[in-house]
Write a protein that holds these residues in place. Structure first.
Motif, PDB file in Angstrom:
ATOM      1  N   ALA A  15       0.823  -1.210   0.000  1.00  0.00           N
ATOM      2  CA  ALA A  15       0.000   0.000   0.000  1.00  0.00           C
ATOM      3  C   ALA A  15       0.855   1.258   0.000  1.00  0.00           C
ATOM      4  N   SER A  16       2.006   1.214   0.661  1.00  0.00           N
ATOM      5  CA  SER A  16       2.902   2.371   0.674  1.00  0.00           C
ATOM      6  C   SER A  16       3.357   2.716  -0.738  1.00  0.00           C
ATOM      7  N   LEU A  17       3.755   1.720  -1.487  1.00  0.00           N
ATOM      8  CA  LEU A  17       4.167   1.949  -2.870  1.00  0.00           C
ATOM      9  C   LEU A  17       3.022   2.499  -3.708  1.00  0.00           C
ATOM     10  N   LEU A  18       1.844   1.940  -3.519  1.00  0.00           N
ATOM     11  CA  LEU A  18       0.691   2.321  -4.326  1.00  0.00           C
ATOM     12  C   LEU A  18       0.165   3.712  -3.991  1.00  0.00           C
ATOM     13  N   LEU A  19       0.452   4.192  -2.782  1.00  0.00           N
ATOM     14  CA  LEU A  19      -0.018   5.518  -2.365  1.00  0.00           C
ATOM     15  C   LEU A  19       1.078   6.576  -2.465  1.00  0.00           C
ATOM     16  N   SER A  20       2.209   6.215  -3.019  1.00  0.00           N
ATOM     17  CA  SER A  20       3.272   7.173  -3.284  1.00  0.00           C
ATOM     18  C   SER A  20       3.117   7.710  -4.708  1.00  0.00           C
ATOM     19  N   GLU A  24       8.857   5.276 -12.043  1.00  0.00           N
ATOM     20  CA  GLU A  24       9.353   4.025 -12.620  1.00  0.00           C
ATOM     21  C   GLU A  24       9.495   2.923 -11.578  1.00  0.00           C
ATOM     22  N   THR A  25       9.760   3.301 -10.339  1.00  0.00           N
ATOM     23  CA  THR A  25       9.869   2.304  -9.273  1.00  0.00           C
ATOM     24  C   THR A  25       8.575   1.544  -9.107  1.00  0.00           C
ATOM     25  N   LEU A  26       7.457   2.263  -9.154  1.00  0.00           N
ATOM     26  CA  LEU A  26       6.155   1.619  -9.027  1.00  0.00           C
ATOM     27  C   LEU A  26       5.898   0.688 -10.206  1.00  0.00           C
ATOM     28  N   SER A  27       6.191   1.155 -11.412  1.00  0.00           N
ATOM     29  CA  SER A  27       5.966   0.313 -12.595  1.00  0.00           C
ATOM     30  C   SER A  27       6.771  -0.979 -12.510  1.00  0.00           C
ATOM     31  N   ALA A  28       8.018  -0.864 -12.088  1.00  0.00           N
ATOM     32  CA  ALA A  28       8.875  -2.043 -11.991  1.00  0.00           C
ATOM     33  C   ALA A  28       8.433  -2.988 -10.891  1.00  0.00           C
ATOM     34  N   ALA A  29       7.703  -2.461  -9.904  1.00  0.00           N
ATOM     35  CA  ALA A  29       7.313  -3.268  -8.739  1.00  0.00           C
ATOM     36  C   ALA A  29       6.032  -4.056  -8.955  1.00  0.00           C
ATOM     37  N   VAL A  30       5.373  -3.879 -10.089  1.00  0.00           N
ATOM     38  CA  VAL A  30       4.073  -4.543 -10.294  1.00  0.00           C
ATOM     39  C   VAL A  30       4.142  -6.062 -10.087  1.00  0.00           C
TER      40      VAL A  30
END
Length: 210
Positions: A15-20, A24-30
């Motif tokens: 949730a922390s990643l998704l609410l930041s 590119e970090t988020l895209s790579a973390a999918v």
């Protein structure tokens, strides 16, 4: 539903990643986010899967535009938890210090530009191992969390699912929390504008991460 500390930590990291602010970090973390959701009970996993699917299917530039329109331009969709109860008043400054002191006690340093009550920061703190202390901070500001979720849900925002997943990791909101959320929705936060030393007055609900 009972979660282990490890399950709660995994959920809060996701949730922390998704609410930041999306980058590119988020895209790579999918792929890692999808794997994390698969380890969690359905009440937490289901909303996570929906918001992860939205992230995966939406171009990054569009995600960034959506994030700004949701969290930077709408006061009711504020990710700074103490804002709901205290607005920009001296009492908010004291509340922010409580977050900072909790972080320092675990050696958790804020390296970004966010204030310590930003929901994504609190969730990252939990994910780093301070799950119970972070949970206490979230419960103390449950009324604000409820109001945030309700506002996102009313907007039909995909981010409502990220907050729903966080809610599912906490005990159910009690009557006092729900009454406080209703009162905040009707009256809004205190309007007195004063300095928040030692914290800057920005970012605020009309500012945000860039």
């Amino acid at each position: 539903m009972r979660l282990t500390d490890e399950q709660r930590r995994i959920a809060h990291q996701a949730a922390s990643l998704l609410l930041s602010y999306p980058d590119e970090t988020l895209s790579a973390a999918v792929p890692a986010l999808r794997a994390a959701a698969a380890e969690l009970p359905e009440p937490v996993a289901a909303p996570l899967r929906r918001i992860i699917g939205h992230v995966a299917d939406t171009p990054l530039a569009d995600l960034a535009t959506e994030y700004v329109a949701t969290f930077d331009l709408k006061r009711r969709c504020c990710l700074y938890l103490t804002y709901y109860a205290y607005g920009d008043t001296r009492k908010r400054g004291l509340a922010l210090l409580r977050f900072q002191q909790a972080y320092r006690s675990y050696g958790f340093d804020l390296t970004g530009q966010e204030l310590p009550d930003h929901l994504a920061v609190v969730l990252e703190f939990s994910a780093r191992g301070a799950t119970r202390t972070a949970g206490r901070l979230l419960r103390e500001h449950r009324a604000g969390l409820e109001l945030l979720w309700q506002a996102l849900r009313d907007l039909r925002s995909p981010y409502a699912d990220a907050v729903a997943a966080v809610r599912a990791t906490l005990p159910p909101a009690g009557p006092r929390d729900l009454a406080a959320a209703l009162r905040l929705a009707e009256q809004g936060p205190p309007a007195e504008e004063v300095g928040l030393e030692p914290y800057p007055s920005s970012p605020d609900p009309l500012g945000g991460r860039r």
